[in-house]
Each structure stands twice: as structure tokens, then as C-alpha cells.
Design a protein around this motif. Structure first.
Motif, PDB file in Angstrom:
ATOM      1  N   ALA A  15      -4.231   1.559  13.608  1.00 24.23           N
ATOM      2  CA  ALA A  15      -3.586   0.258  13.407  1.00 24.23           C
ATOM      3  C   ALA A  15      -4.636  -0.847  13.397  1.00 24.23           C
ATOM      4  CB  ALA A  15      -2.559   0.002  14.509  1.00 24.23           C
ATOM      5  N   ARG A  16      -4.520  -1.719  12.427  1.00 26.75           N
ATOM      6  CA  ARG A  16      -5.396  -2.892  12.361  1.00 26.75           C
ATOM      7  C   ARG A  16      -4.495  -4.112  12.344  1.00 26.75           C
ATOM      8  NH1 ARG A  16     -10.573  -1.610  11.856  1.00 26.75           N
ATOM      9  NH2 ARG A  16     -10.960  -3.842  11.883  1.00 26.75           N
ATOM     10  N   PHE A  17      -4.616  -4.922  13.381  1.00 23.10           N
ATOM     11  CA  PHE A  17      -3.687  -6.026  13.565  1.00 23.10           C
ATOM     12  C   PHE A  17      -4.035  -7.237  12.718  1.00 23.10           C
ATOM     13  CE2 PHE A  17      -4.025  -3.624  17.548  1.00 23.10           C
ATOM     14  CZ  PHE A  17      -2.727  -3.181  17.679  1.00 23.10           C
ATOM     15  N   GLY A  18      -5.271  -7.318  12.252  1.00 23.73           N
ATOM     16  CA  GLY A  18      -5.677  -8.544  11.576  1.00 23.73           C
ATOM     17  C   GLY A  18      -5.972  -8.400  10.106  1.00 23.73           C
ATOM     18  N   LEU A  19      -5.597  -7.280   9.488  1.00 23.05           N
ATOM     19  CA  LEU A  19      -5.914  -7.071   8.075  1.00 23.05           C
ATOM     20  C   LEU A  19      -4.871  -7.782   7.212  1.00 23.05           C
ATOM     21  CD1 LEU A  19      -7.875  -5.671   6.140  1.00 23.05           C
ATOM     22  CD2 LEU A  19      -6.314  -3.714   6.115  1.00 23.05           C
ATOM     23  N   VAL A  20      -5.289  -8.858   6.581  1.00 19.54           N
ATOM     24  CA  VAL A  20      -4.400  -9.648   5.724  1.00 19.54           C
ATOM     25  C   VAL A  20      -4.587  -9.169   4.289  1.00 19.54           C
ATOM     26  CG1 VAL A  20      -3.760 -11.952   4.967  1.00 19.54           C
ATOM     27  CG2 VAL A  20      -4.613 -11.607   7.289  1.00 19.54           C
ATOM     28  N   ARG A  80     -15.969   4.627  -3.656  1.00 16.24           N
ATOM     29  CA  ARG A  80     -15.909   3.177  -3.424  1.00 16.24           C
ATOM     30  C   ARG A  80     -14.939   2.856  -2.284  1.00 16.24           C
ATOM     31  NH1 ARG A  80     -15.180   3.383  -8.975  1.00 16.24           N
ATOM     32  NH2 ARG A  80     -13.065   2.525  -8.784  1.00 16.24           N
ATOM     33  N   ILE A  81     -13.800   3.525  -2.253  1.00 17.33           N
ATOM     34  CA  ILE A  81     -12.825   3.278  -1.185  1.00 17.33           C
ATOM     35  C   ILE A  81     -13.391   3.697   0.169  1.00 17.33           C
ATOM     36  CG2 ILE A  81     -10.600   4.062  -0.276  1.00 17.33           C
ATOM     37  CD1 ILE A  81      -9.505   3.986  -3.056  1.00 17.33           C
ATOM     38  N   ALA A  82     -14.122   4.815   0.197  1.00 13.85           N
ATOM     39  CA  ALA A  82     -14.733   5.253   1.449  1.00 13.85           C
ATOM     40  C   ALA A  82     -15.738   4.229   1.958  1.00 13.85           C
ATOM     41  CB  ALA A  82     -15.400   6.614   1.257  1.00 13.85           C
ATOM     42  N   ALA A  83     -16.538   3.652   1.047  1.00 13.23           N
ATOM     43  CA  ALA A  83     -17.497   2.619   1.452  1.00 13.23           C
ATOM     44  C   ALA A  83     -16.778   1.386   1.992  1.00 13.23           C
ATOM     45  CB  ALA A  83     -18.388   2.254   0.274  1.00 13.23           C
ATOM     46  N   ALA A  84     -15.671   0.991   1.340  1.00 11.44           N
ATOM     47  CA  ALA A  84     -14.901  -0.148   1.824  1.00 11.44           C
ATOM     48  C   ALA A  84     -14.281   0.141   3.185  1.00 11.44           C
ATOM     49  CB  ALA A  84     -13.810  -0.505   0.808  1.00 11.44           C
ATOM     50  N   ALA A  85     -13.798   1.371   3.387  1.00 13.49           N
ATOM     51  CA  ALA A  85     -13.209   1.735   4.678  1.00 13.49           C
ATOM     52  C   ALA A  85     -14.255   1.691   5.789  1.00 13.49           C
ATOM     53  CB  ALA A  85     -12.559   3.106   4.587  1.00 13.49           C
ATOM     54  N   ARG A  86     -15.487   2.132   5.491  1.00 16.65           N
ATOM     55  CA  ARG A  86     -16.545   2.070   6.512  1.00 16.65           C
ATOM     56  C   ARG A  86     -16.844   0.626   6.895  1.00 16.65           C
ATOM     57  NH1 ARG A  86     -18.673   6.308   3.313  1.00 16.65           N
ATOM     58  NH2 ARG A  86     -20.020   4.832   2.190  1.00 16.65           N
ATOM     59  N   TRP A  87     -16.813  -0.281   5.893  1.00 20.69           N
ATOM     60  CA  TRP A  87     -17.059  -1.696   6.211  1.00 20.69           C
ATOM     61  C   TRP A  87     -15.941  -2.244   7.089  1.00 20.69           C
ATOM     62  CZ3 TRP A  87     -14.371  -6.226   5.049  1.00 20.69           C
ATOM     63  CH2 TRP A  87     -15.061  -7.412   5.280  1.00 20.69           C
ATOM     64  N   VAL A  88     -14.702  -1.923   6.788  1.00 19.52           N
ATOM     65  CA  VAL A  88     -13.584  -2.387   7.616  1.00 19.52           C
ATOM     66  C   VAL A  88     -13.683  -1.813   9.022  1.00 19.52           C
ATOM     67  CG1 VAL A  88     -11.074  -2.331   7.886  1.00 19.52           C
ATOM     68  CG2 VAL A  88     -12.073  -2.763   5.643  1.00 19.52           C
ATOM     69  N   ASP A  89     -14.033  -0.521   9.140  1.00 19.92           N
ATOM     70  CA  ASP A  89     -14.112   0.113  10.452  1.00 19.92           C
ATOM     71  C   ASP A  89     -15.251  -0.431  11.294  1.00 19.92           C
ATOM     72  OD1 ASP A  89     -11.932   1.688   9.937  1.00 19.92           O
ATOM     73  OD2 ASP A  89     -13.108   3.383   9.171  1.00 19.92           O
ATOM     74  N   SER A  90     -16.192  -1.145  10.688  1.00 20.08           N
ATOM     75  CA  SER A  90     -17.280  -1.733  11.470  1.00 20.08           C
ATOM     76  C   SER A  90     -16.811  -2.917  12.309  1.00 20.08           C
ATOM     77  CB  SER A  90     -18.420  -2.165  10.540  1.00 20.08           C
ATOM     78  OG  SER A  90     -18.011  -3.246   9.697  1.00 20.08           O
ATOM     79  N   TYR A  91     -15.591  -3.384  12.082  1.00 21.99           N
ATOM     80  CA  TYR A  91     -15.027  -4.487  12.843  1.00 21.99           C
ATOM     81  C   TYR A  91     -13.989  -3.953  13.832  1.00 21.99           C
ATOM     82  CZ  TYR A  91     -17.142  -7.778   9.576  1.00 21.99           C
ATOM     83  OH  TYR A  91     -18.037  -8.499   8.823  1.00 21.99           O
ATOM     84  N   PRO A  92     -13.769  -4.658  14.946  1.00 22.32           N
ATOM     85  CA  PRO A  92     -12.739  -4.228  15.905  1.00 22.32           C
ATOM     86  C   PRO A  92     -11.350  -4.242  15.256  1.00 22.32           C
ATOM     87  CG  PRO A  92     -14.173  -5.915  16.856  1.00 22.32           C
ATOM     88  CD  PRO A  92     -14.496  -5.848  15.400  1.00 22.32           C
ATOM     89  N   PRO A  93     -10.398  -3.459  15.796  1.00 19.89           N
ATOM     90  CA  PRO A  93      -9.056  -3.409  15.187  1.00 19.89           C
ATOM     91  C   PRO A  93      -8.343  -4.746  15.170  1.00 19.89           C
ATOM     92  CG  PRO A  93      -9.379  -1.568  16.688  1.00 19.89           C
ATOM     93  CD  PRO A  93     -10.537  -2.491  16.890  1.00 19.89           C
ATOM     94  N   ASP A  94      -8.661  -5.641  16.118  1.00 12.82           N
ATOM     95  CA  ASP A  94      -7.969  -6.928  16.166  1.00 12.82           C
ATOM     96  C   ASP A  94      -8.718  -8.023  15.416  1.00 12.82           C
ATOM     97  OD1 ASP A  94     -10.084  -7.003  17.895  1.00 12.82           O
ATOM     98  OD2 ASP A  94      -9.006  -8.017  19.516  1.00 12.82           O
ATOM     99  N   GLN A  95      -9.811  -7.682  14.732  1.00 15.91           N
ATOM    100  CA  GLN A  95     -10.565  -8.672  13.954  1.00 15.91           C
ATOM    101  C   GLN A  95      -9.761  -9.050  12.712  1.00 15.91           C
ATOM    102  OE1 GLN A  95     -13.706 -10.297  14.183  1.00 15.91           O
ATOM    103  NE2 GLN A  95     -12.919 -11.343  12.373  1.00 15.91           N
TER     104      GLN A  95
END
Length: 517
Positions: free
Chosen positions: A57-62, A18-33
Motif C-alpha cells: 500500500a502506498r498512501f501518497g501516490l497521486v 521500463r515499468i520495473a525501473a519506474a517501480a524501483r524509483w517509487v519503492d525508493s521512497y517511504p510508503p507514506d511519501q
């Protein structure tokens, strides 16, 4: 993006999948999204951000919890109404007051025999919170034969008391969050991730549904078997759950993962070493056996930082686990905090504050009060055996390791010939509480030179008073003699430590600080 991909819920038995699937969804967005991550607790959100995103580094992950997001959305609304959020402690206190008032008025019936028991207010506070979060009205409660009318009275009394105190409980905060989400722009519209979020209340589901209705994209994960949360998320996202990739059932652990929270059962197979089932009488004995099991795994080569202990009831188990690990010399990190502040850690912080505040006497007195003072310089013991070190009890050591462990031979440390003249006995300074008064009398303030000068000045003053007094007043003379002796102990203990603190650099790399500390 197709609508089917804008709302996704992945369900599976394996946490890693489940975590791997969530990580793939996050990685589909640019790092500054800018993305919103909602997790069950802050630790889960932090671990996902640190370990599951490949170190990028992901600048926009709240990262937030659902309650924290609700509090942020509700803050402007509550402020406009002149309300403040009620903490768990204040909420329990208000419920306790309501119970006490209803008992004194003789209005409780069903719960009256147990309402004066110590655990009742906390238990009924959880019940009322759950009822309010699910929008259960008092009129519906009154229809219940047993306990319903009492719960309705408690709910009404709670509402009145909250209004009188100007406080908002969790249900009121979620209502205010719903109002704030409808009117506020942030974080409405952000793509967001629901990471194994457990949905237990109607108000929680309503807030997620409102956020999902305005978000550009939503991705959710849930463990298989949590049917209540899965149904709530499916309704909120208006999508059907997708089954994640199942692992093949190769051992007892994989079978346990797939069927632990399911109505189904695995095929009958012999139990292998991947899962061990044990039962012990009581939390204390169980904690000891957990410590023994960890030591056995460590002896086989498993590092401590690759082991974890999950507690069913942390409040009951945590003190026993902490004590068992301390006796077994197992370094442990408690994700929800230890039972009490560690005195040695507090003592170190007090010393750091003393150095940072120019050798503050107040901070030094705080350090003394924690009773973490080692033997002063000149009285250091040569080795552990002389210090009276005692090996852990044998019941904490696995049987396979008993032959490897040689118990330390130690004798009881001998007391000094003159205990009154000794600075410390068995590593503990004798009278740090009297030292605090001496620091006040000497008017010690910051700076190494002032410490020496003020303590020297106090010694001269006491000696002069003792000389002028002579032997006429034995009681007062004895007091002055004791103060001189305490002052000598204080000087012998404190001045070398102050000298060391004064030698610390104002700024230094961490590698140099570790040598100093």
C-alpha cells in the motif's frame, strides 16, 4: 541527492523493463511519501499502482493524466475569469458552428468544397486544437498557400465564440494551468513520475518543464522510437536519456520490440511462432479471425484473462470485436467501454435499484422497458435445447476444435395455442409497455404487500366496470377484457419477482449476495 539522480529519463524497447525501473524509483521512497504519477491514461496509472508495486500500500501516490493535472491547476484561474472548461463535444459543436457561419458568409475558399461534408468539422477541430496547443499564430498560418488562410479564419472565429460562450478550450486550460502552477503550492514541489507520457504539443512540454523545475525529483520513462516525446522530456528535465537494459534478440518477438519504431532493421532471420503476421479484408472479417485465434489459444491452455487485443482505431473496430466475441462466447472487458450500454447489465441495475428503493414501481417499469425479461415462473424451459439455443457459427471455431464441438440439435419453438393468453412467447413477455400503464392505474407504491393489494384492487375495479357494461359496447368491452388479460399476465410475472426481491437481505457478505444475484 545528486542532480544527475534528481532528473532521469530511461528509454527502452521493453515495456516491462521500463515499468520495473519506474517501480524501483517509487519503492525508493517511504510508503507514506506523497508522489505524483502522470500516465498516458487512467488505466495505465491504475495498472501500474496495482500490479507493479508488489502489492504494498502506498498512501501518497497521486495518479493523474497530464490533462487532468492541467484541469486541476487551471480550475481556480478559470473560475476567477468566469470561464468553464469546454468538453470535447462542446468544442466540436463550437467548431461546427464556426464552419457553418464562415460558409454562409462566403469567407472560406480552400476548404469550401469539402466543408459541408459530415466529417469535416471534427477533423478541422483536431487540427485547430493541435495548432493552438503548439502556439501557432494566425499570422503564420496566413503565409501558407493552401488552407492556411481558412485555418486562420477558423481560429479567430473559434476564439470569439469561446469568449462569447464563456468557455475555455484545451489550449486555454493549459495556459491557465501554467499560471496556476506558478502561483499555487500543490502539487508543485512533489517528486513525480512520467510513465511513458507522449508529449505532442508545446504547451504540454512547457507545463512539464515548469513542474520539473520545482519538483524535488523527477523520473521519466519513454519507449524507444518516440523521438518527439524523448526530445521534449530531455528539454523539460534538462537531462540526457539513459538506455535501459536491452533484452537479447532470441526470437521474432524480441526483434520486433527492439526495431518496431526504429529506423534500424534486425538481422535477417526466419520468422518463428512468436510473431504471426496476417491480413484480412475489412474490420468485420478481421474481428472474426481474432476471435478464432483467441479460441485456438484457449484450446491450448491459455486463460482468457492472459490475452489482450490492442486496436489501432477503437471506434471502427470495437463494434465488430464486440459482436464477434459475443457470437464466439468469449467474455471480454473493454478498457475504454463497450459500444453501447449492455441491456442485461442495465436491467440488473434497475432491479437492484427497485429493491433498494423499497420495491419502487418506477424502477420496475424501467426494468421492463429494457426487454430483458426471462420466461415467468411456471414456464421455465428445462434445458438449452428446448429454449432454441443455437451454437456459434462454424467460422468462429478453429478447425482443430470442430471435431470436439457437437452442434446443438434444436427445433423452432412452437407457438402457444392461444398467443393472447400466453404470458410470454419465446421467452419475451408480450406487452410490458401496457403493464406500465397498469402500474400507474393501480397506483403501485413501495412494499410487497402494497403491490399485491393495489393489483388486486385494480382487478376488482376492472371486473366491476366490465360487469356493469355488459355486452352493449363491444369495443369498450374488448378494451377491458384486454386490460384484465394484461393484468393477469403482469401479476403472474411480477409478483413472484417482487417476492424474491423482498426476500433479499438488507446487508450481507458478498458470497451470500452472489447466491441471490
Amino acid at each position: 541527492m545528486p542532480e544527475s539522480l534528481r532528473r532521469q529519463l530511461v528509454v527502452g524497447p521493453r515495456n516491462a523493463a521500463r515499468i520495473a525501473a519506474a517501480a524501483r524509483w517509487v519503492d525508493s521512497y517511504p510508503p507514506d511519501q506523497e508522489l505524483l504519477l502522470l500516465a498516458a491514461n487512467p488505466d495505465a496509472a491504475d495498472d501500474f499502482a496495482r500490479m507493479s508495486l508488489g502489492g504494498d500500500a502506498r498512501f501518497g501516490l497521486v495518479r493523474l493524466t497530464l490533462d487532468r493535472l492541467a484541469s486541476k491547476l487551471a480550475a481556480p484561474v478559470l473560475a476567477g475569469r468566469g470561464l468553464a472548461p469546454a468538453s470535447d463535444l462542446s468544442f466540436n459543436a463550437i467548431v461546427t458552428r464556426c464552419v457553418h457561419s464562415l460558409l454562409n458568409e462566403g469567407r472560406m475558399s480552400y476548404y469550401e468544397p469539402i466543408a459541408r461534408r459530415p466529417g469535416f468539422p471534427r477533423a478541422v477541430a483536431r487540427t485547430i486544437e493541435e495548432l493552438r496547443m503548439n502556439r501557432v499564430a494566425g499570422s503564420a498560418l496566413r503565409k501558407l498557400d493552401r488552407g492556411g488562410p481558412d485555418l486562420a479564419l477558423l481560429g479567430e472565429a473559434l476564439e470569439q465564440e469561446l469568449e462569447r460562450q464563456g468557455l475555455a478550450d484545451r489550449a486555454m486550460r493549459f495556459d491557465a494551468a501554467l499560471e496556476g502552477a506558478r502561483s499555487g503550492p500543490h502539487p508543485i514541489g512533489l517528486p513525480f513520475l512520467l510513465l511513458d507520457l507522449q508529449i505532442t504539443a508545446a504547451r504540454e512540454s512547457e507545463l512539464i518543464e515548469l513542474l520539473a523545475g520545482r519538483a524535488a525529483s523527477v523520473f521519466a520513462t519513454a519507449p524507444r522510437g518516440d523521438s518527439r516525446s524523448i526530445a521534449a522530456i530531455e528539454k523539460a528535465l534538462r537531462c540526457q536519456a539513459e538506455e535501459g537494459i536491452d533484452e537479447p534478440v532470441s526470437d521474432s518477438l524480441s526483434a520486433l520490440r527492439q526495431h518496431l519504431f526504429e529506423d534500424s532493421s534486425p538481422r535477417t532471420a526466419p520468422l518463428d511462432g512468436a510473431v504471426t503476421l496476417r491480413s484480412w479484408p475489412g474490420e468485420a472479417r478481421e474481428a472474426v479471425e481474432i476471435a478464432r485465434a483467441i479460441q485456438a489459444e484457449a484450446a491450448l491452455g491459455a486463460p482468457f484473462d492472459r490475452m489482450a487485443v490492442f486496436l489501432r482505431s477503437s471506434n471502427e473496430y470495437r463494434p465488430h470485436i464486440e459482436e464477434a466475441f459475443r457470437r464466439a462466447a468469449i467474455p471480454a472487458y473493454f478498457a475504454r467501454g463497450s459500444t453501447r450500454p449492455d441491456p442485461s447489465g442495465r436491467a440488473l441495475l434497475a432491479l437492484l435499484a427497485c429493491a433498494a428503493e423499497r420495491l419502487s414501481a418506477r424502477r420496475f417499469a424501467e426494468y421492463l422497458s429494457l426487454a430483458q425479461t426471462p420466461p415467468p415462473s411456471g414456464e421455465q424451459v428445462e434445458n438449452q435445447e428446448a429454449a432454441g439455443w443455437v451454437a456459434p457459427d462454424s467460422d468462429l471455431i478453429p478447425e482443430s476444435l470442430i471435431e470436439r464441438v457437437e452442434p446443438a440439435q434444436s427445433e423452432e419453438p412452437a407457438l402457444p395455442d392461444d398467443p393472447e393468453a400466453a404470458v410470454s412467447i419465446e421467452g419475451m413477455v408480450q406487452a410490458p409497455w401496457r403493464w406500465e400503464q397498469l402500474l400507474v392505474d393501480a397506483s403501485v407504491i413501495g412494499g410487497k404487500d402494497r403491490w399485491v393489494r393495489r393489483l388486486n384492487g385494480l382487478e376488482m375495479e376492472l371486473r366491476l366496470r366490465r360487469k356493469e357494461m355488459g355486452e352493449e359496447d363491444e369495443a369498450r368491452a374488448a378494451v377491458l377484457d384486454r386490460q384484465l388479460r394484461d393484468l393477469a399476465h403482469l401479476r403472474k410475472f411480477a409478483l413472484p419477482l417482487i417476492e424474491r426481491l423482498a426476500g433479499w437481505p438488507a446487508q450481507a457478505p458478498w458470497g451470500e449476495w452472489t447466491r441471490h444475484l
